[in-house]
Design a protein around this motif. Structure first.
Motif, PDB file in Angstrom:
ATOM      1  N   TRP A   1       0.820  -1.205   0.000  1.00  0.00           N
ATOM      2  CA  TRP A   1       0.000   0.000   0.000  1.00  0.00           C
ATOM      3  C   TRP A   1       0.861   1.265   0.000  1.00  0.00           C
ATOM      4  CZ3 TRP A   1      -4.567  -0.868  -1.648  1.00  0.00           C
ATOM      5  CH2 TRP A   1      -5.197  -2.077  -1.377  1.00  0.00           C
ATOM      6  N   VAL A   2       2.107   1.161   0.485  1.00  0.00           N
ATOM      7  CA  VAL A   2       3.050   2.275   0.346  1.00  0.00           C
ATOM      8  C   VAL A   2       3.381   2.473  -1.137  1.00  0.00           C
ATOM      9  CG1 VAL A   2       5.358   3.124   0.928  1.00  0.00           C
ATOM     10  CG2 VAL A   2       4.009   1.896   2.642  1.00  0.00           C
ATOM     11  N   ILE A   3       3.594   1.365  -1.847  1.00  0.00           N
ATOM     12  CA  ILE A   3       3.853   1.447  -3.285  1.00  0.00           C
ATOM     13  C   ILE A   3       2.668   2.090  -4.006  1.00  0.00           C
ATOM     14  CG2 ILE A   3       4.327   0.091  -5.354  1.00  0.00           C
ATOM     15  CD1 ILE A   3       6.632   0.172  -3.348  1.00  0.00           C
ATOM     16  N   VAL A   4       1.455   1.740  -3.602  1.00  0.00           N
ATOM     17  CA  VAL A   4       0.254   2.344  -4.188  1.00  0.00           C
ATOM     18  C   VAL A   4       0.251   3.857  -3.958  1.00  0.00           C
ATOM     19  CG1 VAL A   4      -2.260   2.504  -3.984  1.00  0.00           C
ATOM     20  CG2 VAL A   4      -1.159   0.266  -4.074  1.00  0.00           C
ATOM     21  N   ALA A   5       0.557   4.284  -2.723  1.00  0.00           N
ATOM     22  CA  ALA A   5       0.562   5.715  -2.411  1.00  0.00           C
ATOM     23  C   ALA A   5       1.632   6.451  -3.216  1.00  0.00           C
ATOM     24  CB  ALA A   5       0.792   5.919  -0.914  1.00  0.00           C
ATOM     25  N   VAL A   6       2.807   5.836  -3.322  1.00  0.00           N
ATOM     26  CA  VAL A   6       3.885   6.446  -4.108  1.00  0.00           C
ATOM     27  C   VAL A   6       3.479   6.550  -5.573  1.00  0.00           C
ATOM     28  CG1 VAL A   6       6.227   6.069  -4.982  1.00  0.00           C
ATOM     29  CG2 VAL A   6       5.746   5.768  -2.548  1.00  0.00           C
ATOM     30  N   GLY A   7       2.871   5.492  -6.109  1.00  0.00           N
ATOM     31  CA  GLY A   7       2.437   5.516  -7.499  1.00  0.00           C
ATOM     32  C   GLY A   7       1.388   6.587  -7.759  1.00  0.00           C
ATOM     33  N   ALA A   8       0.433   6.727  -6.827  1.00  0.00           N
ATOM     34  CA  ALA A   8      -0.591   7.756  -6.976  1.00  0.00           C
ATOM     35  C   ALA A   8       0.027   9.152  -6.948  1.00  0.00           C
ATOM     36  CB  ALA A   8      -1.639   7.615  -5.875  1.00  0.00           C
ATOM     37  N   LEU A   9       0.993   9.363  -6.049  1.00  0.00           N
ATOM     38  CA  LEU A   9       1.673  10.669  -5.976  1.00  0.00           C
ATOM     39  C   LEU A   9       2.415  10.964  -7.271  1.00  0.00           C
ATOM     40  CD1 LEU A   9       2.679  13.152  -4.368  1.00  0.00           C
ATOM     41  CD2 LEU A   9       4.580  11.719  -3.568  1.00  0.00           C
ATOM     42  N   MET A  10       3.112   9.964  -7.791  1.00  0.00           N
ATOM     43  CA  MET A  10       3.907  10.190  -9.008  1.00  0.00           C
ATOM     44  C   MET A  10       3.030  10.480 -10.212  1.00  0.00           C
ATOM     45  SD  MET A  10       6.975   7.415  -8.666  1.00  0.00           S
ATOM     46  CE  MET A  10       8.364   7.770  -7.578  1.00  0.00           C
ATOM     47  N   THR A  11       1.948   9.730 -10.375  1.00  0.00           N
ATOM     48  CA  THR A  11       1.064  10.003 -11.509  1.00  0.00           C
ATOM     49  C   THR A  11       0.380  11.355 -11.356  1.00  0.00           C
ATOM     50  OG1 THR A  11      -0.720   8.750 -10.436  1.00  0.00           O
ATOM     51  CG2 THR A  11       0.655   7.572 -12.012  1.00  0.00           C
ATOM     52  N   CYS A  12       0.070  11.737 -10.126  1.00  0.00           N
ATOM     53  CA  CYS A  12      -0.557  13.042  -9.892  1.00  0.00           C
ATOM     54  C   CYS A  12       0.379  14.178 -10.278  1.00  0.00           C
ATOM     55  CB  CYS A  12      -0.971  13.153  -8.421  1.00  0.00           C
ATOM     56  SG  CYS A  12      -1.603  14.786  -7.958  1.00  0.00           S
ATOM     57  N   VAL A  13       1.608  14.145  -9.773  1.00  0.00           N
ATOM     58  CA  VAL A  13       2.556  15.235 -10.029  1.00  0.00           C
ATOM     59  C   VAL A  13       3.016  15.220 -11.490  1.00  0.00           C
ATOM     60  CG1 VAL A  13       4.802  16.211  -9.420  1.00  0.00           C
ATOM     61  CG2 VAL A  13       3.313  15.276  -7.636  1.00  0.00           C
ATOM     62  N   GLY A  14       3.336  14.028 -12.016  1.00  0.00           N
ATOM     63  CA  GLY A  14       3.840  13.939 -13.379  1.00  0.00           C
ATOM     64  C   GLY A  14       2.815  14.368 -14.407  1.00  0.00           C
ATOM     65  N   ILE A  15       1.620  13.797 -14.333  1.00  0.00           N
ATOM     66  CA  ILE A  15       0.565  14.159 -15.286  1.00  0.00           C
ATOM     67  C   ILE A  15       0.058  15.568 -15.019  1.00  0.00           C
ATOM     68  CG2 ILE A  15      -1.713  13.551 -16.146  1.00  0.00           C
ATOM     69  CD1 ILE A  15       0.508  11.607 -16.922  1.00  0.00           C
ATOM     70  N   GLY A  16      -0.037  15.947 -13.745  1.00  0.00           N
ATOM     71  CA  GLY A  16      -0.505  17.285 -13.399  1.00  0.00           C
ATOM     72  C   GLY A  16       0.416  18.364 -13.919  1.00  0.00           C
ATOM     73  N   ALA A  17       1.727  18.144 -13.810  1.00  0.00           N
ATOM     74  CA  ALA A  17       2.687  19.128 -14.316  1.00  0.00           C
ATOM     75  C   ALA A  17       2.548  19.295 -15.824  1.00  0.00           C
ATOM     76  CB  ALA A  17       4.109  18.696 -13.954  1.00  0.00           C
ATOM     77  N   MET A  18       2.328  18.196 -16.527  1.00  0.00           N
ATOM     78  CA  MET A  18       2.201  18.266 -17.984  1.00  0.00           C
ATOM     79  C   MET A  18       0.908  18.963 -18.392  1.00  0.00           C
ATOM     80  SD  MET A  18       2.425  15.146 -20.748  1.00  0.00           S
ATOM     81  CE  MET A  18       0.685  14.705 -20.840  1.00  0.00           C
ATOM     82  N   PHE A  19      -0.209  18.587 -17.763  1.00  0.00           N
ATOM     83  CA  PHE A  19      -1.509  19.132 -18.151  1.00  0.00           C
ATOM     84  C   PHE A  19      -1.716  20.571 -17.666  1.00  0.00           C
ATOM     85  CE2 PHE A  19      -2.379  14.878 -19.355  1.00  0.00           C
ATOM     86  CZ  PHE A  19      -3.471  14.913 -20.200  1.00  0.00           C
ATOM     87  N   SER A  20      -0.841  21.071 -16.814  1.00  0.00           N
ATOM     88  CA  SER A  20      -0.959  22.456 -16.362  1.00  0.00           C
ATOM     89  C   SER A  20      -0.674  23.460 -17.471  1.00  0.00           C
ATOM     90  CB  SER A  20      -0.009  22.714 -15.180  1.00  0.00           C
ATOM     91  OG  SER A  20      -0.436  22.013 -14.039  1.00  0.00           O
ATOM     92  N   LEU A  21      -0.234  22.987 -18.624  1.00  0.00           N
ATOM     93  CA  LEU A  21      -0.006  23.897 -19.745  1.00  0.00           C
ATOM     94  C   LEU A  21      -1.261  24.696 -20.073  1.00  0.00           C
ATOM     95  CD1 LEU A  21       1.891  24.954 -21.918  1.00  0.00           C
ATOM     96  CD2 LEU A  21       1.183  23.042 -23.383  1.00  0.00           C
ATOM     97  N   ALA A  22      -2.435  24.108 -19.861  1.00  0.00           N
ATOM     98  CA  ALA A  22      -3.683  24.836 -20.117  1.00  0.00           C
ATOM     99  C   ALA A  22      -3.799  26.069 -19.233  1.00  0.00           C
ATOM    100  CB  ALA A  22      -4.878  23.912 -19.891  1.00  0.00           C
ATOM    101  N   VAL A  23      -3.230  26.012 -18.022  1.00  0.00           N
ATOM    102  CA  VAL A  23      -3.271  27.144 -17.097  1.00  0.00           C
ATOM    103  C   VAL A  23      -2.277  28.219 -17.529  1.00  0.00           C
ATOM    104  CG1 VAL A  23      -3.005  27.834 -14.680  1.00  0.00           C
ATOM    105  CG2 VAL A  23      -3.941  25.583 -15.246  1.00  0.00           C
ATOM    106  N   TYR A  24      -1.133  27.793 -18.072  1.00  0.00           N
ATOM    107  CA  TYR A  24      -0.107  28.748 -18.507  1.00  0.00           C
ATOM    108  C   TYR A  24      -0.460  29.435 -19.818  1.00  0.00           C
ATOM    109  CZ  TYR A  24       2.872  26.032 -15.278  1.00  0.00           C
ATOM    110  OH  TYR A  24       3.399  25.398 -14.190  1.00  0.00           O
ATOM    111  N   LEU A  25      -1.361  28.855 -20.597  1.00  0.00           N
ATOM    112  CA  LEU A  25      -1.556  29.247 -21.987  1.00  0.00           C
ATOM    113  C   LEU A  25      -1.792  30.745 -22.174  1.00  0.00           C
ATOM    114  CD1 LEU A  25      -1.838  28.342 -24.916  1.00  0.00           C
ATOM    115  CD2 LEU A  25      -4.245  27.849 -24.472  1.00  0.00           C
ATOM    116  N   ALA A  26      -2.826  31.302 -21.538  1.00  0.00           N
ATOM    117  CA  ALA A  26      -3.165  32.714 -21.750  1.00  0.00           C
ATOM    118  C   ALA A  26      -2.067  33.663 -21.264  1.00  0.00           C
ATOM    119  CB  ALA A  26      -4.497  33.033 -21.068  1.00  0.00           C
ATOM    120  N   PRO A  27      -1.562  33.521 -20.019  1.00  0.00           N
ATOM    121  CA  PRO A  27      -0.502  34.444 -19.587  1.00  0.00           C
ATOM    122  C   PRO A  27       0.778  34.312 -20.397  1.00  0.00           C
ATOM    123  CG  PRO A  27      -0.869  32.723 -17.943  1.00  0.00           C
ATOM    124  CD  PRO A  27      -1.986  32.639 -18.920  1.00  0.00           C
ATOM    125  N   MET A  28       1.106  33.109 -20.851  1.00  0.00           N
ATOM    126  CA  MET A  28       2.296  32.942 -21.689  1.00  0.00           C
ATOM    127  C   MET A  28       2.144  33.688 -23.004  1.00  0.00           C
ATOM    128  SD  MET A  28       3.454  28.955 -21.301  1.00  0.00           S
ATOM    129  CE  MET A  28       4.633  29.169 -22.623  1.00  0.00           C
TER     130      MET A  28
END
Length: 421
Positions: A7-34
């Protein structure tokens, strides 16, 4: 090592997918100010996301194969370092092409290192509750729009997009590098020979990675995954625009998207539990059928309350089926080549995800309406159901486990290996 460490591995995996995918998909937030700050076109900036999808798909295959050979820890640790570095470089980009290369290629390469390898690592830890565990790792992707993107938006409002991207990169280092060091295999890790014997005992042929990728089981798995993603990616991407065309106010239309995301998070948990109890194949087929019906129903809605209700149905279906492909890959091909097989399937699915938004844009530009997008997407979704029905039977032991039964020692006769309760 205690089994509960899984279950520690599960928590680590959830954190990694959250941060990794979240960082990539945040481009939509940067779009207008960029665009306002640099004068770069929105089309040019958005093309970095197209590159991300394509690169992440290929990278998932490569990282998955690397995790089979070298272990998951070194793969996700490399990805964590690369993700932070890529965001630092992108935040300092002085030209559009420089940004596209750093954000579109390096971020996509890094993001691909987390999902398939951590899913494969999770399946090593669980014989029972495997579908639930995999679903929880996948749930990190559903949490990303509610955490990383709002954090990036707050940083932009307080500072600017460059500072926001730089801080997200540093945050990725702070969170993911220590998390990567927690990744480890179970204490009893079988050798390749032992794993092959275990697969043979479970009724799985001892296939090499190349043989597995050429097998009918993989073709059906990858094609179903592709059609599933191609069906829902267009409706997801264009849903806000479609709701606004139906007269829903802009902010309310965005809230529909949020409801859909929350439903997807719940769907991962719900269908994961059901798959453990009822069998992964039947739950997958049912979820795909619900997805197809939900996509078609969008043509009949027009009021905000109807959109909310349908968002719950649609989000639960498409979010819930996504982790089940990993469970099927594990049951068909065993653990020894799990990273390679699921990474390849993820690569194929990424092509489907990239197809939907482009097709939806073409449909609207051609017909000035989204009707044919939903008709076409529903047809593709029904195609996914039809292909999923062609899944070969699971290996005997995996099928017994899926049905909550086991083989009787007293009935192990030649040609007779039934399951019993």
């Amino acid at each position: 090592m205690k089994p509960s460490y899984g279950w520690v591995i599960v928590a680590v995996g959830a954190l990694m997918t959250c941060v990794g995918i979240g960082a990539m998909f945040s481009l939509a937030v940067y779009l207008a100010p960029m665009s306002a700050d640099t004068g770069w076109s929105r089309t040019g900036i958005s093309s970095a996301m197209t590159l991300d999808f394509l690169v992440m798909g290929v990278a998932s295959f490569a990282w998955g194969a690397a995790s089979d050979r070298f272990g998951t820890r070194i793969v996700v640790l490399t990805g964590a370092v690369l993700l932070g570095l890529a965001l630092q470089l992108a935040s300092r980009a002085t030209s559009l092409i420089e940004f596209q290369l750093t954000y579109g290629i390096l971020v996509g390469l890094a993001a691909g290192s987390f999902f398939a390898p951590m899913i494969a690592a999770t399946t090593r830890w669980f014989e029972n509750n495997r579908s639930l565990a995999v679903s929880l790792v996948s749930a990190g992707m559903g949490v990303a729009p509610m955490t990383i993107s709002p954090f990036a938006g707050w940083l932009i409002s307080a500072y600017d997009w460059r500072v926001a991207m730089m801080v997200i990169g540093i945050t990725a280092w702070i969170l993911l590098i220590p998390a990567a060091l927690l990744v480890r295999p179970p204490s009893q890790v079988p050798t390749d020979a032992a794993a092959s014997k275990a697969d043979a005992a479970a009724g799985r042929p001892g296939l090499s990675a190349v043989q597995a990728l050429r097998s009918p089981q993989f073709v059906v798995l990858a094609l179903t995954f592709f059609l599933c993603c191609a069906a829902h990616s267009g409706p997801i991407f264009h849903m806000v625009s479609y709701a606004m065309l139906c007269g829903v106010p802009a902010m309310a239309a965005v809230s529909i998207y949020s409801v859909e995301g929350l439903a997807g998070l719940g769907g991962r948990l719900l269908l994961g539990v059901l798959a453990d109890r009822l069998g992964v194949k039947r739950v997958l087929v049912t979820g795909l059928l619900v997805q197809a019906l939900a996509i078609g129903t969008y043509l009949a809605v027009g009021r905000l309350g109807e959109f909310y209700l349908l968002a719950v149905m649609f989000g639960t279906a498409y979010g819930g089926v996504m982790p089940l492909y990993a469970v099927l890959a594990r049951e068909y091909f065993g653990q020894r080549i799990m990273g390679t097989v699921f990474g390849a399937a993820t690569m194929v699915s990424s092509l489907g995800m990239a197809f939907g938004p482009l097709a939806g844009g073409w449909v609207f530009d051609t017909f000035d309406a989204y009707s044919w997008l939903y008709i076409g997407s529903m047809s593709v979704a029904l195609g996914a159901v039809a292909v999923a029905l062609a899944f070969p039977p699971l290996p005997l032991r995996a099928r017994c486990a899926a049905d909550g039964v086991s083989k009787s020692p007293a009935t192990r006769m030649p040609g007779f290996t039934p399951c019993f309760r």
